[in-house]
Design an enzyme around this catalytic site. Structure first.
Site, mmCIF file in Angstrom:
data_model
loop_
_atom_site.group_PDB
_atom_site.id
_atom_site.type_symbol
_atom_site.label_atom_id
_atom_site.label_comp_id
_atom_site.label_asym_id
_atom_site.label_seq_id
_atom_site.Cartn_x
_atom_site.Cartn_y
_atom_site.Cartn_z
ATOM 1 N N CYS A 57 -96.331 22.841 32.857
ATOM 2 C CA CYS A 57 -96.028 22.925 31.429
ATOM 3 C C CYS A 57 -95.428 21.621 30.906
ATOM 4 O O CYS A 57 -94.421 21.147 31.441
ATOM 5 C CB CYS A 57 -95.050 24.089 31.200
ATOM 6 S SG CYS A 57 -94.367 24.167 29.538
ATOM 7 N N VAL A 125 -91.310 28.907 29.499
ATOM 8 C CA VAL A 125 -90.521 27.943 30.249
ATOM 9 C C VAL A 125 -90.579 26.637 29.471
ATOM 10 O O VAL A 125 -91.551 26.389 28.761
ATOM 11 C CB VAL A 125 -91.064 27.742 31.689
ATOM 12 C CG1 VAL A 125 -90.851 28.986 32.515
ATOM 13 C CG2 VAL A 125 -92.527 27.312 31.703
ATOM 14 N N TYR A 188 -102.625 21.131 21.118
ATOM 15 C CA TYR A 188 -102.794 22.588 21.122
ATOM 16 C C TYR A 188 -103.485 23.059 19.840
ATOM 17 O O TYR A 188 -104.262 24.018 19.865
ATOM 18 C CB TYR A 188 -101.435 23.274 21.269
ATOM 19 C CG TYR A 188 -100.876 23.205 22.666
ATOM 20 C CD1 TYR A 188 -101.115 24.224 23.586
ATOM 21 C CD2 TYR A 188 -100.111 22.116 23.077
ATOM 22 C CE1 TYR A 188 -100.598 24.161 24.872
ATOM 23 C CE2 TYR A 188 -99.594 22.042 24.359
ATOM 24 C CZ TYR A 188 -99.842 23.069 25.258
ATOM 25 O OH TYR A 188 -99.337 23.002 26.537
#
Length: 349
Positions: A57, A125, A188
C-alpha cells in the site's frame, strides 16, 4: 503471500469501480492523535503502540519510510499485513498461523471493531493500534507521519533528519496538496474511473501535474528546500508503483516513469537512499493491485514485468547539490526482521 489470502481475495472481492461515475475517495478517517501531551487520551509512549501496515500500500509505505528515517523502530513496533485482502479486511497472513504475534488477531478489522463496534467504513492501512486495549487509535495516514516527525521527537534516533522543518511547512503543505489530489489519488481516479469521460479527465490532470513536477525538479534535487522532506516521501511511493502497476493496471499510459527523464532520475535518487528503496517490495505491490482489484483485472493474472534492474542505475542528481539528510545522517540498515526479501526486490545479478 499465502494461497489462502489469494483465495479469499478472489472469493470475496471488494468493489472499486462505480459505473458511470468518477472515483471519489472517502477521506474521513479516525482522526484521534497520539501526541506528546496526550491531549486525545493517547500519549506518546515507547512500546505502547503498534503500526499496522502493508508493503503493498502506498499510503502505508509512507509510514514505513518515515519510521525508519527517524529511527522509531524500537519505540513503535510493526505488524505487516499480506499484500492481498478481501472486501472484509486486511489480514496477517504473513505471520505464523495467520495471527499477528503481538495483537493476537488475524484481521486488522478486529482492532477497528475494538475501537468502534460495527465500524461502518473501509478497513484501511496504515493504522496504529493501542496494544493494551487492542483498539485502533488512528488510521489518518497523512497525520500519522507528521506526528511521527513532530510528536515523537523524544524517541528519534541521533542524526534523524528534519522531514517537516518549521520554516518550510507552508511550502511543504502546499506541494503536498497538489501531489495528493493530482498524483497520489490521481492514479486511482484513472484506475477506478467508471466512465470514459471520468478517466480522460483524471488522466489529463495526472500528467499535467507530473509535467509540472518535472519542471520543478529539473533545477532542484528535492521538492522543497535542499533536503528530503515529507513532500518527497509522499511523491515517492506513487512513483515507485508507477511502471510496476499504474501504467498498465490503471491505464496511466501516456508515459512510463522510466520515459520521464527528470522524475525517473529523482525517483532513482530516492530509491537508492536508505529508507526508501529498502522498504519497497515490488512483488507484494504487483500482487496487491492485480489480484485484489478484480473489477479492474478480472483474471487476477499478475504480470511478470517490468524489468526492475534499472532502479539501481546512476541518477546523477547529486550534481544539483542538496544534502539528503541535511545535518543528520542516514539511518542504519533495516532490522533483520524487517528486511524486504531479496526475491521481492530489484535483481542485482
Amino acid at each position: 503471500m499465502t494461497e489462502g489470502s489469494d483465495t479469499a481475495a478472489k472469493n470475496n472481492p471488494g468493489s472499486y469501480v462505480t459505473g458511470g461515475q468518477e472515483f471519489v475517495r472517502d477521506t474521513k478517517y479516525i482522526d484521534t492523535r497520539i501526541t506528546a501531551d496526550g491531549r486525545d487520551g493517547y500519549p506518546v509512549e515507547a512500546g505502547r503502540y503498534r503500526l499496522v501496515a502493508a508493503r503493498a500500500c502506498p499510503w502505508a509505505n509512507r509510514t514505513l519510510i518515515v519510521r525508519r528515517l527517524l529511527g522509531l523502530e524500537d519505540a513503535i513496533s510493526l505488524g505487516l499485513c499480506g499484500p492481498t485482502h478481501d472486501a472484509d479486511s486486511w489480514t496477517f497472513d504473513l505471520d505464523p498461523g495467520g495471527v499477528d504475534p503481538v495483537l493476537g488477531i488475524p484481521r486488522i478489522k478486529d482492532a477497528y471493531e475494538k475501537r468502534i463496534p460495527g465500524y461502518p467504513k473501509g478497513i484501511t492501512v496504515p493504522a496504529i493500534v493501542d496494544i493494551p486495549s487492542g483498539a485502533v487509535v488512528t488510521n489518518d495516514f497523512p497525520q500519522i507521519t507528521i506526528d511521527f516527525e513532530l510528536e515523537w521527537t523524544a524517541f528519534h534516533r541521533d542524526g534523524a533528519p528534519q522531514l517537516y522543518p518549521e520554516h518550510l511547512r507552508d511550502e511543504i503543505d502546499e506541494v503536498n496538496r497538489g501531489v495528493y489530489t493530482e498524483v497520489n489519488n490521481g492514479v486511482y481516479r484513472c484506475g477506478f474511473a467508471g466512465s470514459q469521460d471520468a478517466y480522460e479527465k483524471a488522466y489529463a490532470r495526472l500528467f499535467t501535474k507530473l509535467d509540472e513536477l518535472s519542471a520543478r525538479l529539473s533545477t532542484r534535487r528535492y521538492l522543497v528546500g535542499d533536503t528530503i522532506t515529507e513532500a518527497d516521501v509522499r511523491l515517492f511511493t506513487t512513483l515507485a508503483r508507477f511502471d510496476a502497476v499504474y501504467h498498465g493496471h490503471f491505464k496511466t499510459n501516456r508515459s512510463k516513469l522510466s520515459e520521464m527523464p527528470v522524475l525517473w532520475a529523482y525517483a532513482r535518487d530516492l530509491f537508492q537512499t536508505p529508507g526508501f528503496g529498502d522498504t519497497t517490495d515490488f512483488v507484494q505491490i504487483k500482487q496487491h493491485y492485480y489480484i485484489v482489484h478484480t473489477d479492474v483485472n478480472p483474471t487476477g493474472i499478475v504480470p511478470v514485468g517490468p524489468d526492475l534492474t534499472n532502479w539501481l542505475t546512476p541518477h546523477h542528481r547529486e550534481e544539483l547539490g542538496g544534502r539528503p539528510f541535511g545535518d543528520g545522517t542516514p539511518p542504519p540498515p533495516p532490522r533483520p526482521d524487517e528486511v524486504v526479501p531479496a526475491q521481492n526486490w530489484v535483481p542485482t545479478a
